[in-house]
Design a protein around this motif. Structure first.
Motif, PDB file in Angstrom:
ATOM      1  N   GLN A 262       0.810  -1.219   0.000  1.00 25.66           N
ATOM      2  CA  GLN A 262       0.000   0.000   0.000  1.00 25.66           C
ATOM      3  C   GLN A 262       0.845   1.272   0.000  1.00 25.66           C
ATOM      4  OE1 GLN A 262      -2.370   0.762   3.539  1.00 25.66           O
ATOM      5  NE2 GLN A 262      -1.031  -0.505   4.821  1.00 25.66           N
ATOM      6  N   ASP A 263       1.914   1.318   0.772  1.00 22.39           N
ATOM      7  CA  ASP A 263       2.697   2.553   0.863  1.00 22.39           C
ATOM      8  C   ASP A 263       3.491   2.832  -0.402  1.00 22.39           C
ATOM      9  OD1 ASP A 263       1.742   3.050   3.395  1.00 22.39           O
ATOM     10  OD2 ASP A 263       3.436   2.085   4.402  1.00 22.39           O
TER      11      ASP A 263
ATOM     12  N   MET B  47       2.411   2.174  -3.513  1.00 21.47           N
ATOM     13  CA  MET B  47       1.553   2.433  -4.663  1.00 21.47           C
ATOM     14  C   MET B  47       1.452   3.933  -4.931  1.00 21.47           C
ATOM     15  SD  MET B  47       0.333  -0.535  -5.842  1.00 21.47           S
ATOM     16  CE  MET B  47      -1.253  -0.276  -6.630  1.00 21.47           C
TER      17      MET B  47
ATOM     18  N   ASP C  85      -4.082   2.314  -7.694  1.00 27.94           N
ATOM     19  CA  ASP C  85      -3.341   3.201  -6.813  1.00 27.94           C
ATOM     20  C   ASP C  85      -3.639   2.812  -5.365  1.00 27.94           C
ATOM     21  OD1 ASP C  85      -5.895   4.177  -6.299  1.00 27.94           O
ATOM     22  OD2 ASP C  85      -5.631   5.999  -7.481  1.00 27.94           O
ATOM     23  N   GLN C  86      -3.216   3.653  -4.428  1.00 28.45           N
ATOM     24  CA  GLN C  86      -3.441   3.337  -3.015  1.00 28.45           C
ATOM     25  C   GLN C  86      -4.923   3.165  -2.705  1.00 28.45           C
ATOM     26  OE1 GLN C  86      -1.308   6.666  -1.177  1.00 28.45           O
ATOM     27  NE2 GLN C  86       0.072   5.191  -0.202  1.00 28.45           N
TER      28      GLN C  86
ATOM     29  N   TRP D  93      -6.758   0.116  -0.770  1.00 29.22           N
ATOM     30  CA  TRP D  93      -7.565   0.304   0.446  1.00 29.22           C
ATOM     31  C   TRP D  93      -8.989  -0.199   0.242  1.00 29.22           C
ATOM     32  CZ3 TRP D  93      -5.806   6.088   0.806  1.00 29.22           C
ATOM     33  CH2 TRP D  93      -4.466   6.136   1.234  1.00 29.22           C
TER      34      TRP D  93
END
Length: 628
Positions: free
Chosen positions: A221-222, A224, A236-237, A241
């Motif tokens: 996640q970090d 992306m 993307d993030q 999520w």
């Protein structure tokens, strides 16, 4: 019409990207086809990394290497049927209260009838498509290890780009493993760490598969791209999520342990990333929906460059038939297959607090509705219309039954209006207005002597010549048609394929409205969110839907029904019904569930699809799901 910054390019078949079954064929044989490119040769071109990443995204949209048919990715089924989204949609929608399909191809009716088996070719195609997509992602990750990148001299900005591509490939793999987790439960498990060759993959338990998907998504996640900063149709993030939120919302089904607070947390991350609702609901499903707000992660289609008989080409063509005009949908003809059940249509006859909604319009006026369709019949008293703030314009929300209405002032027959021509224009003492049962917003304009009768604008049904109830699934005019997806833009212009065969309409796999609904549900299930905030999100959806009513409180039944009203035919329904305990067992039935016109209860083992017999027979490490 549509300009992509991230194009899906056909670059030939990479040797590593073979469709994986449990027993792989001999992969040591060198290809003889001049169009087949070896991995080492391919990656000598620095541009190849992004091109192969495009192929991974394309795995959700196309069905083979040639398009629309020829050189299929998987065999054993018509290539048009084999496309990822088409198979996923069939399993998620035709098994539920939202859709029927009128075709009797092979074992396709099993989905309505809830009697599929491990030999069902559509279940097998879905299983194989998921495996092919996972295999493709694994192949890319094998070719982008630090050792191989270093040996090819990949460095600087190119290395940074490839590192991002790898995370996106891991997201796509996690997405397909999520589909496997949801649909099949226990599933054969392979990653890039497994060597290519002949072997029997181990079967991972549902709980372990959940943990793998969660770990992958948390890890990437970090790294992306920030929300809304990547090229269109790339993850993307926010996409990560959203998938985490969906995983946590269903965790109790998948693992037996609730994770609703995590669902609230990750839903909030997406909501706080700044996604706004598209002001016009219909714009989310048109040929230029790449410009619509609120789409977090789409499956991209282009009528010229991603041609297949699946995806939105299938969704749009198959939903057109009867007296419908194909040109209105930007296509050259309808396939006369998919319709809605009355269970879906009837969801739009509830869902708001009529008193709160009317009070939000304004004060009660001395004008109202009278008639056999109203609560008090022709004897009155009238159902009040409310002052809108515009002179001589009154409106109100009403639950009406089959019957007739007129407009009346002060409960006095000396001041009444009807409609002699049934054309929306009123005449003093005119004819009664015929109306079908339902929830309506009715507006009276005394200045122009006109009126409108509206339903929730998300109720996108074609009713001309169609019956509400389905007597025969094979008859297209039995059941309302759905007009949600179209291959025309917001100006009514058709897509880029002038033949009318293939569509430009993207499929919104993740969008912010779904995240609002996940937040609300997880909050009600004890996830720790704010119920007042959840209610406000529901009213945002209502406000966007033509200001069609307000809610002052919500419960889980409301959430399930609102998910149908907002997200119908978007591939969520089977998962939703299982989470609510309404897919099998119990007394919730819908037309043609279990192969019976009025619907019947079906056994709970059907909450999971079976491992296909072909794979079960080939791989001794696999165990069949209970009940099959």
């Amino acid at each position: 019409m549509k300009k992509y910054s991230f194009k899906i390019l056909m670059i030939g078949i990479i040797v590593s990207l073979f469709t994986m079954t449990s027993c792989l064929n001999d992969l040591d044989t060198l290809p003889k086809d001049k169009d087949i490119v070896l991995a080492d040769e391919l990656f000598n071109d620095p541009a190849a990394y992004k091109q192969v990443l495009a192929k991974l995204y394309a795995g959700l949209a196309i069905s083979g290497q040639q398009g629309p048919a020829g050189l299929p990715d998987i065999t054993g089924i018509d290539e048009g049927f084999s496309q990822y989204l088409r198979q996923y949609w069939l399993a998620q929608e035709v098994t539920t209260d939202e859709a029927v399909i009128g075709w009797a191809d092979g074992s396709l009716p099993d989905y309505h009838e809830h009697d599929w088996t491990s030999s069902n070719e559509f279940v097998t195609a879905l299983y194989n498509r998921i495996i092919y997509q996972i295999t493709s992602c694994n192949a890319f990750l094998r070719e982008t290890t630090p050792e191989k990148l270093n040996s090819r001299g990949v460095s600087g900005q190119q290395l940074a780009d490839v590192e991002l591509y790898k995370k996106e490939a891991r997201f796509l793999r996690a997405l397909s493993y999520y589909h496997a987790l949801d649909l099949f439960g226990n599933f054969p498990f392979v990653t890039e760490n497994d060597e290519v060759g002949f072997f029997f993959p181990e079967q991972k338990s549902r709980a372990d598969l959940f943990s793998f998907i969660e770990s992958e998504l948390l890890t990437i996640q970090d790294g992306m791209a920030a929300p809304k900063s990547n090229e269109y149709a790339r993850a993307d993030q926010a996409a990560v999520w959203t998938l985490l939120a969906k995983l946590y919302l269903n965790a109790e089904v998948y693992t037996g342990s609730a994770r609703y607070s995590d669902c609230v947390n990750y839903s909030s991350k997406v909501i706080n990333a700044g996604y706004g609702l598209e002001p016009s609901y219909e714009n989310l499903f048109l040929a230029d929906n790449n410009t619509a707000s609120g789409v977090i992660f789409p499956i991209a289609f282009d009528g010229l460059h991603t041609q297949s008989y699946g995806g939105t080409t299938f969704l749009i063509h198959a939903a057109v038939g009867g007296s419908m005009n194909p040109a209105d949908f930007g296509i050259n003809g309808g396939w006369g297959g998919n319709r809605a059940t009355s269970a879906l249509v009837n969801k739009f006859n509830s869902g708001i607090d009529t008193n709160a909604s009317n009070n939000a319009i304004g004060a009660a006026s001395n004008w109202g509705l009278v008639g056999s369709a109203t609560a008090n019949g022709w004897g009155g008293p009238d159902m009040s219309l409310h002052q809108t703030g515009t002179a001589n314009v009154y409106a109100g929300f009403f639950n009406l039954s089959d019957g007739e209405i007129k407009f009346r002032r002060d409960n006095d027959w000396g001041f009444n209006y009807g409609d002699n021509g049934a054309d929306g224009t009123l005449e003093d003492g005119g004819s009664n207005i015929v109306i079908a049962a339902g929830l309506y917003k009715i507006t009276l304009d005394l200045g122009n002597l006109t009126y409108t009768i509206e339903q929730d604008p998300r109720a996108m049904f074609y009713t001309d010549g169609q019956t509400l109830e389905i007597e025969s699934i094979s008859t297209f005019t039995d059941g309302y048609a759905v007009t949600k997806f179209k291959n025309v833009d917001r100006n009514g212009l058709p897509g880029s394929d002038t033949s009318g065969n293939f569509t430009d309409t993207d499929f919104p796999l993740f969008r912010i409205a779904d995240v609002y609904l996940m937040y609300a549900e997880a909050t009600l299930r004890g996830g720790g969110g704010s119920e007042a905030t959840a209610v406000s999100y529901m009213n945002e959806l209502r406000a966007r839907a033509g200001n069609f009513g307000k809610v002052t409180s919500i419960n889980l039944d409301f959430i399930l029904n609102e998910r149908a009203r907002e997200l119908f035919w978007e591939g969520h329904r089977r998962t939703d019904l299982i989470r609510f305990g309404k897919f099998t067992d119990g007394d919730y039935v819908w037309p043609w569930k279990g192969g019976v016109a009025e619907g019947t209860s079906t056994p709970s083992y059907l909450n999971l699809l079976p491992i296909p017999a072909t794979d079960l027979n080939a791989n001794p490490n696999l165990t069949q799901n209970a009940g099959y």
